[in-house]
Scaffold this motif. Structure first.
Motif, mmCIF file in Angstrom:
data_model
loop_
_atom_site.group_PDB
_atom_site.id
_atom_site.type_symbol
_atom_site.label_atom_id
_atom_site.label_comp_id
_atom_site.label_asym_id
_atom_site.label_seq_id
_atom_site.Cartn_x
_atom_site.Cartn_y
_atom_site.Cartn_z
ATOM 1 N N LYS A 42 0.833 -1.214 0.000
ATOM 2 C CA LYS A 42 0.000 0.000 0.000
ATOM 3 C C LYS A 42 0.866 1.263 0.000
ATOM 4 O O LYS A 42 0.628 2.194 -0.767
ATOM 5 N N SER A 43 1.879 1.278 0.887
ATOM 6 C CA SER A 43 2.752 2.457 0.949
ATOM 7 C C SER A 43 3.512 2.638 -0.355
ATOM 8 O O SER A 43 3.704 3.757 -0.833
ATOM 9 N N LEU B 15 1.284 4.229 -2.789
ATOM 10 C CA LEU B 15 1.112 5.656 -2.469
ATOM 11 C C LEU B 15 2.334 6.464 -2.902
ATOM 12 O O LEU B 15 2.200 7.576 -3.403
ATOM 13 N N ARG B 16 3.516 5.909 -2.695
ATOM 14 C CA ARG B 16 4.731 6.632 -3.094
ATOM 15 C C ARG B 16 4.787 6.843 -4.606
ATOM 16 O O ARG B 16 5.274 7.853 -5.081
ATOM 17 N N GLN C 288 2.833 7.653 7.686
ATOM 18 C CA GLN C 288 2.271 6.899 8.793
ATOM 19 C C GLN C 288 2.681 7.477 10.148
ATOM 20 O O GLN C 288 1.893 7.497 11.076
ATOM 21 N N ASP D 170 -1.355 7.618 4.434
ATOM 22 C CA ASP D 170 -0.863 6.271 4.698
ATOM 23 C C ASP D 170 -1.222 5.852 6.114
ATOM 24 O O ASP D 170 -0.648 6.363 7.080
ATOM 25 N N GLU D 171 -2.163 4.951 6.242
ATOM 26 C CA GLU D 171 -2.618 4.475 7.557
ATOM 27 C C GLU D 171 -2.787 5.650 8.532
ATOM 28 O O GLU D 171 -2.124 5.707 9.569
ATOM 29 N N ALA E 189 -4.745 4.672 2.457
ATOM 30 C CA ALA E 189 -4.280 3.289 2.567
ATOM 31 C C ALA E 189 -4.562 2.831 3.987
ATOM 32 O O ALA E 189 -4.209 3.522 4.947
#
Ligand code: ADP
Ligand code: ADP
Length: 240
Positions: A41-42, A45-46, A86, A174-175, A205
């Protein structure tokens, strides 16, 4: 405005994290990426944040393939995208200065962004939008407090406010509530919906499917090395 990953693959070294993933987000909608920890997920996102180029596939902003643009153009696109990591990663300064950090980066882009940090955080004026953003996350009364004195939940809320103050078209989270109690979680989720209603496109995410149900218009399920499904959130969770 639409930010779109098309058939992207990405990995680290010889390890492929995912292969042939497609996902888009448009202004005014919330898209959740759900999947277990470590699924990528991260990493996705990146790629959407234009931090890393995908190994294969394209990332486009308004139909422009950003990695085929000159760097200056790509940075222009990147400037329209906000990201909240995060961990809140606040620096040792007041809540106001932390929330205003992105604003100053934006004002000084591009000449000073690499070296102007100290200068930027030393500046006092032009923080109106930061205070407004802090209001959105219920921290307007803490603007002059030291960031060090905040709880973890409050720090996450400041990180969110910093991204909002940046006035992005697209916001990547992110989270955003992974270690937060229900009250702080509710504040952030509410701020996500407010951002959407103001026309921002948001990607969240999360490993929490309940969160996706609460905030997302569409949900992508990332499993193994591919996206299993992307659909209206209620359809993703609708057991046939
Ligand atoms: P998630 O956000 O879903 O937890 P990540 O995108 O963080 O997943 O990680 C996906 C996979 O890529 C994991 O196996 C992780 O260990 C690996 N990974 C993430 N970042 C790096 C990196 N910088 N170098 C090498 N491997 C990485
Ligand atoms: P560089 O990448 O050249 O180190 P940065 O502006 O990214 O330049 O970082 C300079 C310093 O500011 C670093 O110590 C970093 O930890 C800190 N920093 C960068 N961005 C942020 C941010 N959004 N919030 C808090 N501290 C930051």
């Amino acid at each position: 405005m639409t930010l779109e990953a098309t058939d992207v693959s990405h990995g680290y070294g010889n390890e492929t994290v995912f292969d042939g993933v497609s996902l888009s987000v448009s202004t005014g909608e919330v898209v959740a990426i759900i999947g277990p920890s470590g699924v990528g997920k991260s990493t996705l996102l990146r790629l959407l944040a234009l931090f890393d180029a995908p190994d294969r596939g394209t990332i486009s902003y308004d139909g422009e393939d950003v990695w085929r643009q000159p760097e200056g153009r790509r940075l222009e696109h990147r400037r329209r995208i906000g990201m909240v990591f995060q961990d809140a990663s606040l620096f040792d300064a007041s809540v106001r200065r932390n929330a205003a950090y992105g604003l100053r980066v934006r004002q000084s882009w591009p000449e000073r962004i690499r070296h102007g940090f100290a200068q930027l955080v030393g500046e006092q004026n032009g923080t109106g939008d930061a205070v407004e953003a802090l209001e959105t996350v219920g921290l307007a009364d803490k603007v002059d407090q030291d960031a060090d004195s905040l709880s973890g939940g409050e720090a996450q809320r400041v990180a969110f406010a910093r991204a909002l103050a940046y006035d992005p078209e697209i916001l990547l989270l992110d989270e955003p509530t992974s270690d937060l109690d229900p009250r702080n979680t509710a504040v952030i989720e509410d701020a996500v919906l407010q951002a959407r209603d103001r026309g921002i496109g948001v990607v969240v995410a999360t490993h929490d499917m309940h969160q996706a149900r609460r905030v997302a218009d569409r949900t992508a399920v990332l499993l193994g090395d591919e996206i299993l499904e992307v659909d209206r959130t209620e359809r993703v969770f609708d057991d046939p």
